[in-house]
Design a protein around this motif. Structure first.
Motif, mmCIF file in Angstrom:
data_model
loop_
_atom_site.group_PDB
_atom_site.id
_atom_site.type_symbol
_atom_site.label_atom_id
_atom_site.label_comp_id
_atom_site.label_asym_id
_atom_site.label_seq_id
_atom_site.Cartn_x
_atom_site.Cartn_y
_atom_site.Cartn_z
ATOM 1 N N LYS A 101 43.672 45.183 38.438
ATOM 2 C CA LYS A 101 43.849 46.211 37.413
ATOM 3 C C LYS A 101 42.540 46.920 37.075
ATOM 4 N N ASP A 102 41.428 46.267 37.344
ATOM 5 C CA ASP A 102 40.117 46.852 37.009
ATOM 6 C C ASP A 102 39.169 46.573 38.174
ATOM 7 N N GLN A 103 39.098 47.506 39.090
ATOM 8 C CA GLN A 103 38.341 47.269 40.324
ATOM 9 C C GLN A 103 36.831 47.414 40.150
ATOM 10 N N ILE A 104 36.381 47.866 38.962
ATOM 11 C CA ILE A 104 34.932 47.913 38.723
ATOM 12 C C ILE A 104 34.463 46.720 37.894
ATOM 13 N N ASP A 105 35.419 45.853 37.512
ATOM 14 C CA ASP A 105 35.008 44.629 36.817
ATOM 15 C C ASP A 105 34.147 43.799 37.759
ATOM 16 N N PRO A 106 33.047 43.208 37.277
ATOM 17 C CA PRO A 106 32.135 42.454 38.154
ATOM 18 C C PRO A 106 32.808 41.346 38.954
ATOM 19 N N LEU A 107 33.858 40.711 38.405
ATOM 20 C CA LEU A 107 34.517 39.618 39.122
ATOM 21 C C LEU A 107 35.390 40.137 40.261
ATOM 22 N N MET A 108 35.830 41.390 40.142
ATOM 23 C CA MET A 108 36.774 41.940 41.113
ATOM 24 C C MET A 108 36.146 42.925 42.108
ATOM 25 N N LEU A 109 34.837 43.053 42.099
ATOM 26 C CA LEU A 109 34.175 43.970 43.023
ATOM 27 C C LEU A 109 34.492 43.606 44.474
ATOM 28 N N ASN A 110 34.842 44.620 45.259
ATOM 29 C CA ASN A 110 35.130 44.462 46.694
ATOM 30 C C ASN A 110 36.328 43.563 46.980
ATOM 31 N N VAL A 111 37.190 43.355 45.978
ATOM 32 C CA VAL A 111 38.430 42.610 46.188
ATOM 33 C C VAL A 111 39.550 43.621 46.392
ATOM 34 N N PRO A 112 40.211 43.609 47.555
ATOM 35 C CA PRO A 112 41.286 44.586 47.797
ATOM 36 C C PRO A 112 42.485 44.350 46.883
ATOM 37 N N SER A 113 43.252 45.387 46.691
ATOM 38 C CA SER A 113 44.460 45.282 45.872
ATOM 39 C C SER A 113 45.640 45.873 46.636
ATOM 40 N N PRO A 114 46.723 45.100 46.849
ATOM 41 C CA PRO A 114 46.874 43.724 46.383
ATOM 42 C C PRO A 114 46.159 42.726 47.288
ATOM 43 N N THR A 115 45.978 41.508 46.791
ATOM 44 C CA THR A 115 45.377 40.437 47.575
ATOM 45 C C THR A 115 46.156 39.152 47.334
ATOM 46 N N GLN A 116 46.261 38.327 48.357
ATOM 47 C CA GLN A 116 47.022 37.076 48.236
ATOM 48 C C GLN A 116 46.222 36.019 47.505
ATOM 49 N N VAL A 117 46.866 35.359 46.528
ATOM 50 C CA VAL A 117 46.233 34.254 45.795
ATOM 51 C C VAL A 117 47.173 33.058 45.790
ATOM 52 N N TRP A 118 46.623 31.906 45.399
ATOM 53 C CA TRP A 118 47.402 30.662 45.397
ATOM 54 C C TRP A 118 47.589 30.194 43.958
ATOM 55 N N MET A 119 48.855 30.083 43.557
ATOM 56 C CA MET A 119 49.198 29.626 42.208
ATOM 57 C C MET A 119 49.586 28.147 42.238
ATOM 58 N N SER A 120 49.250 27.412 41.180
ATOM 59 C CA SER A 120 49.654 26.011 41.067
ATOM 60 C C SER A 120 49.604 25.609 39.597
ATOM 61 N N TRP A 147 35.147 34.875 32.079
ATOM 62 C CA TRP A 147 36.344 35.290 32.813
ATOM 63 C C TRP A 147 37.316 34.117 32.945
ATOM 64 N N GLY A 148 38.577 34.454 33.129
ATOM 65 C CA GLY A 148 39.587 33.437 33.404
ATOM 66 C C GLY A 148 40.526 33.920 34.484
ATOM 67 N N ILE A 149 40.926 33.022 35.386
ATOM 68 C CA ILE A 149 41.895 33.361 36.433
ATOM 69 C C ILE A 149 42.908 32.220 36.522
ATOM 70 N N GLN A 150 44.199 32.578 36.569
ATOM 71 C CA GLN A 150 45.250 31.546 36.592
ATOM 72 C C GLN A 150 45.643 31.159 38.016
ATOM 73 N N PHE A 151 44.816 31.501 38.979
ATOM 74 C CA PHE A 151 45.055 31.097 40.362
ATOM 75 C C PHE A 151 43.824 30.339 40.870
ATOM 76 N N HIS A 152 43.926 29.836 42.089
ATOM 77 C CA HIS A 152 42.850 29.013 42.654
ATOM 78 C C HIS A 152 42.117 29.787 43.754
ATOM 79 N N PRO A 153 40.934 30.320 43.472
ATOM 80 C CA PRO A 153 40.200 31.079 44.488
ATOM 81 C C PRO A 153 39.585 30.187 45.555
ATOM 82 N N ASP A 170 40.966 36.299 49.430
ATOM 83 C CA ASP A 170 39.699 36.867 48.974
ATOM 84 C C ASP A 170 39.050 35.998 47.905
ATOM 85 N N GLY A 171 39.424 34.723 47.902
ATOM 86 C CA GLY A 171 38.871 33.799 46.910
ATOM 87 C C GLY A 171 37.376 33.632 47.022
ATOM 88 N N THR A 172 36.862 33.609 48.269
ATOM 89 C CA THR A 172 35.420 33.470 48.463
ATOM 90 C C THR A 172 34.672 34.666 47.874
#
Length: 508
Positions: free
Chosen positions: A108-127, A161-167, A174-176
């Protein structure tokens, strides 16, 4: 030394977070959530791990973050993200259904420092079984999935920051990049922690700690103790005395071959052949656990007897590595069972030796990288794991010198065959089991009634789980023929195709 602090809430993935941070060439440490170390200038950021607990539980793990949140860069992962929401004015509720598996994250915010260079959409792992239903007022959503609106957020005015998935897991494609954005970008780590820098720092620390004291190290022929010996040798030279005990249960020619390798490495090594003592004490013993205890006890007693001969020794060196350290202070408590043969334990109190563990900060793959940087012999560095009790737990039933001879011969053909076929390095662990089974065979027009051996080869990352290796049929046929033709006492070869779980890697 700059470092990232990881607070452990009991997640199965906590060690994996540390591995991923280390892969960015940044040093990190895992500590239980309720044992936060002193926050010094070396700590550049903090990561909160996931957890099997729910933040809604009465006894949910809740650390004191007053000196961290708003003061240091902070990343909450899964439970960590929910904790940061629930404890500061938001709401967390049970999800309509447990969210486990792949999901597509829309940034939602591609200039946020945590999301820089992260494509959208990107696959993540939920648990997770809970989900954030309301964020506090100053929390800004930076990523959502179809089912989770607040999949990633940033606290305005803070480096939190908080993320509800496992990078950290492989399935988050794109977790790395996300972890790199946090560790290298937000925390400002230099990414210069490497095998060479570890060697330089560790050798300097060992010199300062040990001075002119004498140190004893029990060598096993394995990677961990060998790399520990090389580091100590760099630091204190001949003040290190290594003891290599032959329990009679090593692989064919291993005692002489490994002893020779150690001497070529410039190590001060004492080789002790105690084979007969072990054989005598194992006579008539068939119970696997009893065999393990006898082998472990005899090793300690032989080691102690040799150690006492070394005048002025003040330290005992061990090849303890970081997973052992983490487990000993886990939020779930220390492991209920520690196999005595894995460590040099039970040293008499009157020896009054202090412990030094040069590798206690490293994971297994990092130990190999350090060994490679010190030009360790590749045959030592790339060795498969080998059980502490050796062939004693690969001989099902009573151990005798003759059974050891048979198994050593068969094992040598299998292991050398893997090397010759270029398969050795693609197998995590391999060996041969001598079974307490005899079967009828025909050799040279004569009836035979001889033993059966089982070949075992597995692939794994840490030994906790393992799959059997699909070795080529032609290779297995050649190894089987060679064993039956050359090893007196064997007329049948089988291949173990069991995975762990439900089976174990070793048979005993």
């Amino acid at each position: 030394m700059e470092k990232i602090l990881i607070l452990d809430f009991g997640s199965q993935y906590t060690q994996l977070i540390a591995r991923r941070v280390r892969e960015l060439n940044v040093y990190c440490e895992i500590h239980p959530f309720n044992k936060i170390p002193e926050l010094d200038a070396d700590i550049k950021g903090v990561i909160l791990s996931g957890s099997p607990s729910s933040v809604r539980d009465a006894d949910a793990p809740k650390p004191d973050l007053s000196n961290i949140k708003g003061h240091l860069p902070l990343l909450g992962v899964c439970y960590g993200a929910q904790l940061l929401a629930a404890e500061f004015g938001g709401e967390v509720e049970g999800a309509p259904s447990r969210e486990y598996g792949r999901a597509m994250l829309t940034v939602k915010d591609q200039i946020d420092p945590l999301m820089l260079n992260v494509p959208s959409p990107t696959q993540v792992w939920m648990s997770h079984g809970d989900t954030i239903t309301r964020l506090p007022e100053n929390y800004h959503i930076i990523g959502s999935t179809e089912n989770v609106q607040a999949a990633a957020y940033h606290i305005e005015g803070e480096k939190t920051w908080g993320i509800q998935f496992h990078p950290e897991v492989y399935h988050s494609t794109d977790g790395t990049q996300i972890l790199s954005n946090f560790v290298l970008g937000i925390c400002g780590c230099s990414g210069t922690w490497s095998p060479d820098s570890f060697i330089e720092t560790t050798v300097a620390e060992l010199k300062a700690k040990l001075g002119d004291d004498r140190v004893i190290l029990g060598l096993s022929g394995g990677v961990d103790s060998s790399v520990a010996a090389m580091l100590l040798n760099k630091a204190i030279g001949q003040n290190l005395t290594c003891i290599f005990v032959n329990n009679g249960l090593l692989r064919k020619n291993e005692f002489d071959d490994v002893l020779d390798s150690y001497k070529h490495m410039g190590l001060n090594v004492i080789g002790v052949d105690a084979s007969e003592r072990f054989y005598n004490d194992l006579k008539g013993v068939t119970d696997p656990e009893q065999k393990r205890k006898i082998i472990g006890r005899d090793f300690v007693e032989v080691f102690n007897a040799e150690a006492k001969k070394i005048e002025g020794a003040r330290w005992l060196a061990q090849g303890t590595i970081y997973p052992d350290v983490i487990e000993s202070c886990s939020v779930k408590g220390p492991s209920a069972t520690i196999k005595s043969h894995h460590n040099v334990g039970g040293l008499p109190k009157e020896m009054n030796l202090k412990i030094v563990e040069p590798l206690r900060l490293l994971f297994k793959d990092e130990v190999r990288r350090v060994g490679k940087a010190m030009n360790m012999d590749q045959r030592l560095l790339g060795r498969h794991p080998f059980p502490g009790p050796g062939l004693g737990i690969r001989i099902i039933g009573e151990v005798t010198a003759e059974k050891v001879r048979v198994l050593q011969e068969a094992d040598a053909i299998f292991i050398n065959g893997l090397r010759d076929a270029g398969l050795y390095d693609s197998v995590w662990q391999a060996g041969v089991m001598l079974l307490p089974v005899q079967s009828v065979g025909v050799m040279g027009d004569e009836r035979t009634y001889e033993s059966c051996v089982a070949l075992r080869a597995v692939i794994s990352t840490d030994g906790m789980t393992a799959d059997w290796v699909h070795l080529p049929y032609e290779f297995l046929a050649n190894v089987s023929n060679e064993i039956i033709n050359k090893v007196r006492g064997v007329n049948r070869v089988v291949y173990d195709i069991s995975s762990k779980p439900p089976a174990t890697i070793e048979w005993e």
